[in-house]
Each structure stands twice: as structure tokens, then as C-alpha cells.
Scaffold this motif. Sequence first.
Motif, PDB file in Angstrom:
ATOM      1  N   GLY A  35       0.704  -1.328  -0.167  1.00 57.19           N
ATOM      2  CA  GLY A  35      -0.258  -0.018  -0.276  1.00 57.19           C
ATOM      3  C   GLY A  35       0.648   1.261   0.180  1.00 57.19           C
ATOM      4  O   GLY A  35       0.706   2.025  -0.522  1.00 57.19           O
ATOM      5  N   PHE A  36       1.852   1.367   0.650  1.00 58.27           N
ATOM      6  CA  PHE A  36       3.118   2.394   0.675  1.00 58.27           C
ATOM      7  C   PHE A  36       3.758   2.635  -0.440  1.00 58.27           C
ATOM      8  O   PHE A  36       3.782   3.996  -0.921  1.00 58.27           O
ATOM      9  CB  PHE A  36       4.076   2.133   2.399  1.00 58.27           C
ATOM     10  CG  PHE A  36       3.509   2.704   3.219  1.00 58.27           C
ATOM     11  CD1 PHE A  36       3.350   4.195   3.798  1.00 58.27           C
ATOM     12  CD2 PHE A  36       3.683   1.537   4.283  1.00 58.27           C
ATOM     13  CE1 PHE A  36       2.420   3.808   4.958  1.00 58.27           C
ATOM     14  CE2 PHE A  36       3.182   1.795   5.426  1.00 58.27           C
ATOM     15  CZ  PHE A  36       2.682   2.991   6.090  1.00 58.27           C
ATOM     16  N   THR A  37       3.976   1.701  -1.161  1.00 57.57           N
ATOM     17  CA  THR A  37       4.282   1.298  -2.482  1.00 57.57           C
ATOM     18  C   THR A  37       3.678   2.342  -3.565  1.00 57.57           C
ATOM     19  O   THR A  37       4.103   2.462  -4.031  1.00 57.57           O
ATOM     20  CB  THR A  37       4.971   0.510  -3.134  1.00 57.57           C
ATOM     21  OG1 THR A  37       5.829  -0.071  -2.026  1.00 57.57           O
ATOM     22  CG2 THR A  37       5.775   0.236  -3.930  1.00 57.57           C
ATOM     23  N   THR A  38       2.608   1.898  -3.471  1.00 55.64           N
ATOM     24  CA  THR A  38       1.214   2.291  -4.711  1.00 55.64           C
ATOM     25  C   THR A  38       1.100   2.823  -4.347  1.00 55.64           C
ATOM     26  O   THR A  38       0.938   4.568  -5.291  1.00 55.64           O
ATOM     27  CB  THR A  38       0.306   1.235  -3.970  1.00 55.64           C
ATOM     28  OG1 THR A  38       0.018   0.028  -4.235  1.00 55.64           O
ATOM     29  CG2 THR A  38      -1.166   2.429  -5.383  1.00 55.64           C
ATOM     30  N   CYS A  39       0.765   4.214  -3.057  1.00 59.95           N
ATOM     31  CA  CYS A  39       0.202   5.537  -3.057  1.00 59.95           C
ATOM     32  C   CYS A  39       1.732   6.488  -2.837  1.00 59.95           C
ATOM     33  O   CYS A  39       1.705   7.594  -3.911  1.00 59.95           O
ATOM     34  CB  CYS A  39       0.163   4.938  -1.318  1.00 59.95           C
ATOM     35  SG  CYS A  39      -1.715   4.802  -1.193  1.00 59.95           S
ATOM     36  N   PHE A  40       3.394   5.566  -2.643  1.00 66.37           N
ATOM     37  CA  PHE A  40       4.178   7.007  -3.152  1.00 66.37           C
ATOM     38  C   PHE A  40       3.979   7.076  -4.533  1.00 66.37           C
ATOM     39  O   PHE A  40       4.336   7.997  -4.989  1.00 66.37           O
ATOM     40  CB  PHE A  40       5.845   6.584  -2.039  1.00 66.37           C
ATOM     41  CG  PHE A  40       5.661   7.176  -0.875  1.00 66.37           C
ATOM     42  CD1 PHE A  40       5.416   8.682  -0.518  1.00 66.37           C
ATOM     43  CD2 PHE A  40       4.955   6.445  -0.154  1.00 66.37           C
ATOM     44  CE1 PHE A  40       6.256   8.762   0.343  1.00 66.37           C
ATOM     45  CE2 PHE A  40       5.626   6.502   1.459  1.00 66.37           C
ATOM     46  CZ  PHE A  40       5.518   8.308   1.552  1.00 66.37           C
ATOM     47  N   ARG A  41       4.125   5.735  -5.110  1.00 66.65           N
ATOM     48  CA  ARG A  41       4.295   5.472  -6.803  1.00 66.65           C
ATOM     49  C   ARG A  41       2.749   6.519  -7.031  1.00 66.65           C
ATOM     50  O   ARG A  41       3.284   7.051  -8.446  1.00 66.65           O
ATOM     51  CB  ARG A  41       4.234   4.792  -7.162  1.00 66.65           C
ATOM     52  CG  ARG A  41       5.873   3.450  -7.092  1.00 66.65           C
ATOM     53  CD  ARG A  41       5.281   2.348  -7.523  1.00 66.65           C
ATOM     54  NE  ARG A  41       6.870   1.729  -7.363  1.00 66.65           N
ATOM     55  CZ  ARG A  41       6.759   0.079  -7.696  1.00 66.65           C
ATOM     56  NH1 ARG A  41       5.813  -0.529  -7.998  1.00 66.65           N
ATOM     57  NH2 ARG A  41       7.685  -0.732  -6.523  1.00 66.65           N
ATOM     58  N   SER A  42       2.196   6.239  -7.115  1.00 67.92           N
ATOM     59  CA  SER A  42       0.620   7.163  -7.615  1.00 67.92           C
ATOM     60  C   SER A  42       0.350   8.621  -6.979  1.00 67.92           C
ATOM     61  O   SER A  42      -0.100   9.047  -7.756  1.00 67.92           O
ATOM     62  CB  SER A  42      -0.466   6.091  -7.751  1.00 67.92           C
ATOM     63  OG  SER A  42      -1.068   5.738  -6.268  1.00 67.92           O
ATOM     64  N   SER A  43       0.259   9.023  -6.090  1.00 63.78           N
ATOM     65  CA  SER A  43       0.202  10.355  -5.698  1.00 63.78           C
ATOM     66  C   SER A  43       1.401  11.161  -5.252  1.00 63.78           C
ATOM     67  O   SER A  43       2.741  10.840  -4.306  1.00 63.78           O
ATOM     68  CB  SER A  43      -0.461   9.721  -4.419  1.00 63.78           C
ATOM     69  OG  SER A  43      -0.830  11.544  -3.298  1.00 63.78           O
ATOM     70  N   SER A  44       0.789  12.212  -5.971  1.00 61.47           N
ATOM     71  CA  SER A  44       2.618  13.361  -5.891  1.00 61.47           C
ATOM     72  C   SER A  44       2.500  13.991  -4.251  1.00 61.47           C
ATOM     73  O   SER A  44       3.117  14.722  -4.104  1.00 61.47           O
ATOM     74  CB  SER A  44       2.556  14.199  -6.938  1.00 61.47           C
ATOM     75  OG  SER A  44       1.265  15.107  -7.207  1.00 61.47           O
ATOM     76  N   THR A  45       1.059  14.399  -3.848  1.00 60.96           N
ATOM     77  CA  THR A  45       0.836  14.893  -2.824  1.00 60.96           C
ATOM     78  C   THR A  45       1.765  14.137  -1.876  1.00 60.96           C
ATOM     79  O   THR A  45       2.014  14.757  -0.689  1.00 60.96           O
ATOM     80  CB  THR A  45      -0.464  14.725  -2.619  1.00 60.96           C
ATOM     81  OG1 THR A  45      -1.757  14.845  -3.319  1.00 60.96           O
ATOM     82  CG2 THR A  45      -1.095  15.638  -0.677  1.00 60.96           C
ATOM     83  N   LEU A  46       1.873  12.974  -1.922  1.00 55.94           N
ATOM     84  CA  LEU A  46       2.766  12.367  -0.851  1.00 55.94           C
ATOM     85  C   LEU A  46       4.302  12.721  -0.926  1.00 55.94           C
ATOM     86  O   LEU A  46       5.001  13.036   0.295  1.00 55.94           O
ATOM     87  CB  LEU A  46       2.410  10.830  -0.993  1.00 55.94           C
ATOM     88  CG  LEU A  46       1.121  10.455  -0.092  1.00 55.94           C
ATOM     89  CD1 LEU A  46       1.506   7.967   0.189  1.00 55.94           C
ATOM     90  CD2 LEU A  46       1.108  10.068   1.047  1.00 55.94           C
ATOM     91  N   PHE A  47       4.644  13.513  -2.452  1.00 53.49           N
ATOM     92  CA  PHE A  47       5.667  13.667  -2.048  1.00 53.49           C
ATOM     93  C   PHE A  47       6.173  14.990  -1.384  1.00 53.49           C
ATOM     94  O   PHE A  47       7.129  15.778  -1.162  1.00 53.49           O
ATOM     95  CB  PHE A  47       6.258  13.729  -2.934  1.00 53.49           C
ATOM     96  CG  PHE A  47       6.630  12.604  -4.412  1.00 53.49           C
ATOM     97  CD1 PHE A  47       8.105  12.027  -4.081  1.00 53.49           C
ATOM     98  CD2 PHE A  47       6.058  11.822  -4.958  1.00 53.49           C
ATOM     99  CE1 PHE A  47       8.525  10.763  -4.814  1.00 53.49           C
ATOM    100  CE2 PHE A  47       6.176  10.727  -6.124  1.00 53.49           C
ATOM    101  CZ  PHE A  47       7.152  10.365  -5.278  1.00 53.49           C
ATOM    102  N   PHE A  48       5.204  16.455  -1.347  1.00 53.78           N
ATOM    103  CA  PHE A  48       4.835  16.733  -0.820  1.00 53.78           C
ATOM    104  C   PHE A  48       4.862  16.648   0.380  1.00 53.78           C
ATOM    105  O   PHE A  48       5.796  17.339   1.027  1.00 53.78           O
ATOM    106  CB  PHE A  48       3.825  17.857  -1.017  1.00 53.78           C
ATOM    107  CG  PHE A  48       4.075  18.868  -0.417  1.00 53.78           C
ATOM    108  CD1 PHE A  48       4.735  20.404  -0.240  1.00 53.78           C
ATOM    109  CD2 PHE A  48       2.563  18.676   0.844  1.00 53.78           C
ATOM    110  CE1 PHE A  48       4.021  20.957   0.675  1.00 53.78           C
ATOM    111  CE2 PHE A  48       2.458  19.627   1.672  1.00 53.78           C
ATOM    112  CZ  PHE A  48       2.829  21.652   1.617  1.00 53.78           C
ATOM    113  N   TYR A  49       4.200  15.837   1.060  1.00 57.76           N
ATOM    114  CA  TYR A  49       4.703  15.532   2.749  1.00 57.76           C
ATOM    115  C   TYR A  49       5.602  14.846   2.988  1.00 57.76           C
ATOM    116  O   TYR A  49       6.576  15.828   3.920  1.00 57.76           O
ATOM    117  CB  TYR A  49       4.046  14.194   3.104  1.00 57.76           C
ATOM    118  CG  TYR A  49       2.372  14.938   3.133  1.00 57.76           C
ATOM    119  CD1 TYR A  49       1.909  15.595   5.008  1.00 57.76           C
ATOM    120  CD2 TYR A  49       1.279  14.684   2.580  1.00 57.76           C
ATOM    121  CE1 TYR A  49       0.331  15.285   4.712  1.00 57.76           C
ATOM    122  CE2 TYR A  49      -0.476  15.377   2.643  1.00 57.76           C
ATOM    123  CZ  TYR A  49      -0.395  15.636   4.217  1.00 57.76           C
ATOM    124  OH  TYR A  49      -1.638  16.120   3.719  1.00 57.76           O
TER     125      TYR A  49
END
Length: 141
Positions: A35-49
Motif C-alpha cells: 500500500g505504501f509503495t502504491t501510494c508513493f508511486r501514484s500520489s504526488s501529494t505524498l512527495f510534498f509530505y
Amino acid sequence: MSMSQVDELLTEQTGKPETRQRSAWRQRFVAAERGFTTCFRSSSTLFFYFFAVCTLISVAVVVELRVVEWALTIFCVLTALAAEMTYDSVQRFVHLEKKRLGLQTVELLNVICAACMMLICGSAITVLFVLAARIIELDWF
């Protein structure tokens, strides 16, 4: 040994059972990592975080937070990340099921977005209060 719901879901997706059965707690960690891998690959918001958390850690080290303040800060960061990931997953589900679920899905997504924003804003305000209180204690100004 009974299979967990995650094991059953993964077995349905692959079409074949795993040759080696993992314990339920270990399978949960594997699912969380995916799940972490999927979120970090698909959501640019998490790069901001990621950027914001790196900046926050730097500031927290400079102002020398105490143990309780570190604990509160870490809790707030993890709460904000969990809220963002929850919103992202619900948004994906709504996008997949939009035709079948209808107009009410937009309302549902708006309510969940509001709840996540409340959590994120509350976490950010709490962290700002902790940092401001520590800077005032240090008497820098």
C-alpha cells in the motif's frame, strides 16, 4: 490455520494460492508495504509530505524538542499521512465505481475529503503550536 481477508483477496487476484502460507500479522505487514509503495508511486501529494516532514525534522532538531513534543509531532505527522492515504484510496475506489454508484459518490467523496482536511489541518496546527511554544521558551526573539 485460517486465511485472513487479505490472504483471500490476494489469492483471488492472482488466481492461485501462495505456496507458502504467511501468518496473518506478517501478511498484514506485506499488504501495508504494498500500500505504501502504491501510494508513493501514484500520489504526488505524498512527495510534498516527504519534503514537509524533512523540513519539520530539521526545525525540530534545531529547536531541540523534548520527548513528549517529539511524540506529539510524530503522531500528528502519521495522522496526516494516514488521512491523505485514506482519501487517496477512497478517491480511487470512487473513480472505479463511479458509473455504478452514481451521483451520491461525489457527495461521499466530498464528506471524506472534508474529514481528511480537518485531520490534516488539525495536525498542522498542533505541530505549529508545539514549535512556536518551544521557540518562545528558547527566547530567541
